[in-house]
Motif scaffolding. Structure first.
Motif, PDB file in Angstrom:
ATOM      1  N   LEU A 116      24.362  17.811  40.159  1.00 38.40           N
ATOM      2  CA  LEU A 116      23.226  17.019  40.612  1.00 38.40           C
ATOM      3  C   LEU A 116      23.712  15.898  41.513  1.00 38.40           C
ATOM      4  N   SER A 117      22.889  15.572  42.493  1.00 35.41           N
ATOM      5  CA  SER A 117      23.192  14.464  43.400  1.00 35.41           C
ATOM      6  C   SER A 117      22.038  13.471  43.381  1.00 35.41           C
ATOM      7  N   CYS A 118      22.367  12.224  43.526  1.00 32.59           N
ATOM      8  CA  CYS A 118      21.376  11.152  43.624  1.00 32.59           C
ATOM      9  C   CYS A 118      21.761  10.313  44.825  1.00 32.59           C
ATOM     10  N   ALA A 119      20.981  10.426  45.865  1.00 32.41           N
ATOM     11  CA  ALA A 119      21.285   9.738  47.113  1.00 32.41           C
ATOM     12  C   ALA A 119      20.313   8.597  47.343  1.00 32.41           C
ATOM     13  N   THR A 120      20.829   7.549  47.954  1.00 28.27           N
ATOM     14  CA  THR A 120      19.995   6.412  48.303  1.00 28.27           C
ATOM     15  C   THR A 120      20.417   5.873  49.658  1.00 28.27           C
ATOM     16  N   ALA A 121      19.446   5.303  50.368  1.00 26.41           N
ATOM     17  CA  ALA A 121      19.750   4.695  51.655  1.00 26.41           C
ATOM     18  C   ALA A 121      20.362   3.308  51.472  1.00 26.41           C
ATOM     19  N   THR A 122      20.272   2.806  50.245  1.00 31.24           N
ATOM     20  CA  THR A 122      20.809   1.483  49.905  1.00 31.24           C
ATOM     21  C   THR A 122      22.273   1.605  49.528  1.00 31.24           C
ATOM     22  N   LEU A 149      15.582   6.490  45.210  1.00 34.09           N
ATOM     23  CA  LEU A 149      16.623   7.371  44.705  1.00 34.09           C
ATOM     24  C   LEU A 149      16.112   8.800  44.812  1.00 34.09           C
ATOM     25  N   VAL A 150      16.882   9.673  45.425  1.00 33.14           N
ATOM     26  CA  VAL A 150      16.451  11.047  45.644  1.00 33.14           C
ATOM     27  C   VAL A 150      17.433  11.996  44.970  1.00 33.14           C
ATOM     28  N   GLU A 151      16.937  12.689  43.952  1.00 33.19           N
ATOM     29  CA  GLU A 151      17.770  13.646  43.239  1.00 33.19           C
ATOM     30  C   GLU A 151      17.683  15.021  43.884  1.00 33.19           C
ATOM     31  N   SER A 152      18.756  15.772  43.745  1.00 35.78           N
ATOM     32  CA  SER A 152      18.772  17.162  44.194  1.00 35.78           C
ATOM     33  C   SER A 152      19.813  17.915  43.379  1.00 35.78           C
ATOM     34  N   GLY A 153      19.774  19.235  43.484  1.00 38.16           N
ATOM     35  CA  GLY A 153      20.787  20.048  42.836  1.00 38.16           C
ATOM     36  C   GLY A 153      20.342  20.747  41.574  1.00 38.16           C
ATOM     37  N   GLY A 154      19.137  20.469  41.116  1.00 36.76           N
ATOM     38  CA  GLY A 154      18.657  21.154  39.930  1.00 36.76           C
ATOM     39  C   GLY A 154      18.363  22.614  40.224  1.00 36.76           C
ATOM     40  N   GLY A 155      18.079  23.356  39.165  1.00 42.26           N
ATOM     41  CA  GLY A 155      17.772  24.767  39.342  1.00 42.26           C
ATOM     42  C   GLY A 155      17.880  25.531  38.054  1.00 42.26           C
ATOM     43  N   LEU A 156      17.935  26.835  38.217  1.00 39.77           N
ATOM     44  CA  LEU A 156      18.009  27.762  37.087  1.00 39.77           C
ATOM     45  C   LEU A 156      19.444  28.272  36.977  1.00 39.77           C
ATOM     46  N   VAL A 157      19.990  28.218  35.777  1.00 36.51           N
ATOM     47  CA  VAL A 157      21.373  28.653  35.577  1.00 36.51           C
ATOM     48  C   VAL A 157      21.488  29.318  34.215  1.00 36.51           C
ATOM     49  N   ASP A 183      15.303  -2.335  37.733  1.00 36.10           N
ATOM     50  CA  ASP A 183      15.559  -0.960  37.310  1.00 36.10           C
ATOM     51  C   ASP A 183      14.830  -0.007  38.248  1.00 36.10           C
ATOM     52  N   PHE A 184      15.540   0.992  38.769  1.00 35.36           N
ATOM     53  CA  PHE A 184      14.941   1.940  39.704  1.00 35.36           C
ATOM     54  C   PHE A 184      15.158   3.359  39.192  1.00 35.36           C
ATOM     55  N   TRP A 185      14.163   4.208  39.471  1.00 32.15           N
ATOM     56  CA  TRP A 185      14.226   5.598  39.011  1.00 32.15           C
ATOM     57  C   TRP A 185      13.875   6.546  40.143  1.00 32.15           C
ATOM     58  N   GLY A 186      14.504   7.707  40.114  1.00 31.66           N
ATOM     59  CA  GLY A 186      14.129   8.771  41.022  1.00 31.66           C
ATOM     60  C   GLY A 186      12.973   9.579  40.461  1.00 31.66           C
ATOM     61  N   GLN A 187      12.571  10.607  41.201  1.00 35.12           N
ATOM     62  CA  GLN A 187      11.431  11.430  40.807  1.00 35.12           C
ATOM     63  C   GLN A 187      11.822  12.537  39.834  1.00 35.12           C
ATOM     64  N   GLY A 188      13.086  12.818  39.735  1.00 31.91           N
ATOM     65  CA  GLY A 188      13.549  13.824  38.788  1.00 31.91           C
ATOM     66  C   GLY A 188      13.802  15.176  39.431  1.00 31.91           C
ATOM     67  N   THR A 189      14.701  15.928  38.814  1.00 27.86           N
ATOM     68  CA  THR A 189      14.987  17.293  39.244  1.00 27.86           C
ATOM     69  C   THR A 189      15.100  18.175  38.003  1.00 27.86           C
ATOM     70  N   GLN A 190      14.480  19.338  38.071  1.00 24.26           N
ATOM     71  CA  GLN A 190      14.423  20.226  36.905  1.00 24.26           C
ATOM     72  C   GLN A 190      15.715  21.024  36.773  1.00 24.26           C
ATOM     73  N   VAL A 191      16.242  21.044  35.566  1.00 21.96           N
ATOM     74  CA  VAL A 191      17.383  21.901  35.228  1.00 21.96           C
ATOM     75  C   VAL A 191      16.927  22.825  34.104  1.00 21.96           C
ATOM     76  N   THR A 192      17.061  24.114  34.332  1.00 25.06           N
ATOM     77  CA  THR A 192      16.675  25.108  33.330  1.00 25.06           C
ATOM     78  C   THR A 192      17.865  26.011  33.047  1.00 25.06           C
ATOM     79  N   VAL A 193      18.240  26.067  31.783  1.00 22.27           N
ATOM     80  CA  VAL A 193      19.374  26.894  31.360  1.00 22.27           C
ATOM     81  C   VAL A 193      18.831  28.009  30.479  1.00 22.27           C
ATOM     82  N   THR A 194      18.891  29.224  30.986  1.00 18.82           N
ATOM     83  CA  THR A 194      18.337  30.344  30.263  1.00 18.82           C
ATOM     84  C   THR A 194      19.009  31.636  30.696  1.00 18.82           C
ATOM     85  N   SER A 195      19.067  32.563  29.771  1.00 22.51           N
ATOM     86  CA  SER A 195      19.617  33.870  30.101  1.00 22.51           C
ATOM     87  C   SER A 195      18.499  34.824  30.519  1.00 22.51           C
TER      88      SER A 195
END
Length: 116
Positions: free
Chosen positions: A20-26, A4-12, A104-116
């Protein structure tokens, strides 16, 4: 092996949105449920949103009305649309999938940071 590959995290900024997206080849048809959890520093990992095979969804109370989980079978991808973000949403977000044999399967995670 399910990856499972996560993407889309970031600073907002507070009030902003991320998807966020979670893509798999399965093929995601093999999973009885997929979802997102998050873990803030020093905190336990908590469920945020889940979507089940029949399309039923559930959400943590803290994100109801702000986050939406969805899936695209053609792209084998699960999404988490996060709106009206708050600083307390800051965490590493993990994608999770459970197959029909309850593995049960898990991705590596993606960081989401919410700050002004």
């Amino acid at each position: 092996q399910v990856q499972l590959v996560e993407s889309g995290g970031g600073l907002v900024q507070p009030g902003g949105s991320l998807r966020l997206s979670c893509a798999t080849a399965t093929s995601i048809f093999r999973f009885s449920a997929m979802g997102w959890s998050r873990q803030a520093p020093g905190q336990q990992r908590d469920m945020v949103a889940r979507i089940f095979g029949g399309g039923y969804t559930n959400y943590a109370d803290s994100v109801k009305g702000r986050f939406i989980i969805s899936r695209d079978y053609a792209k084998n991808t699960v999404y988490l649309q996060m709106n009206s973000l708050k600083p307390e949403d800051t965490a590493v977000y993990y994608c999770n999938a459970i197959d029909l044999s309850s593995s049960d399967f898990w991705g590596q995670g993606t960081q989401v940071t919410v700050t002004s």
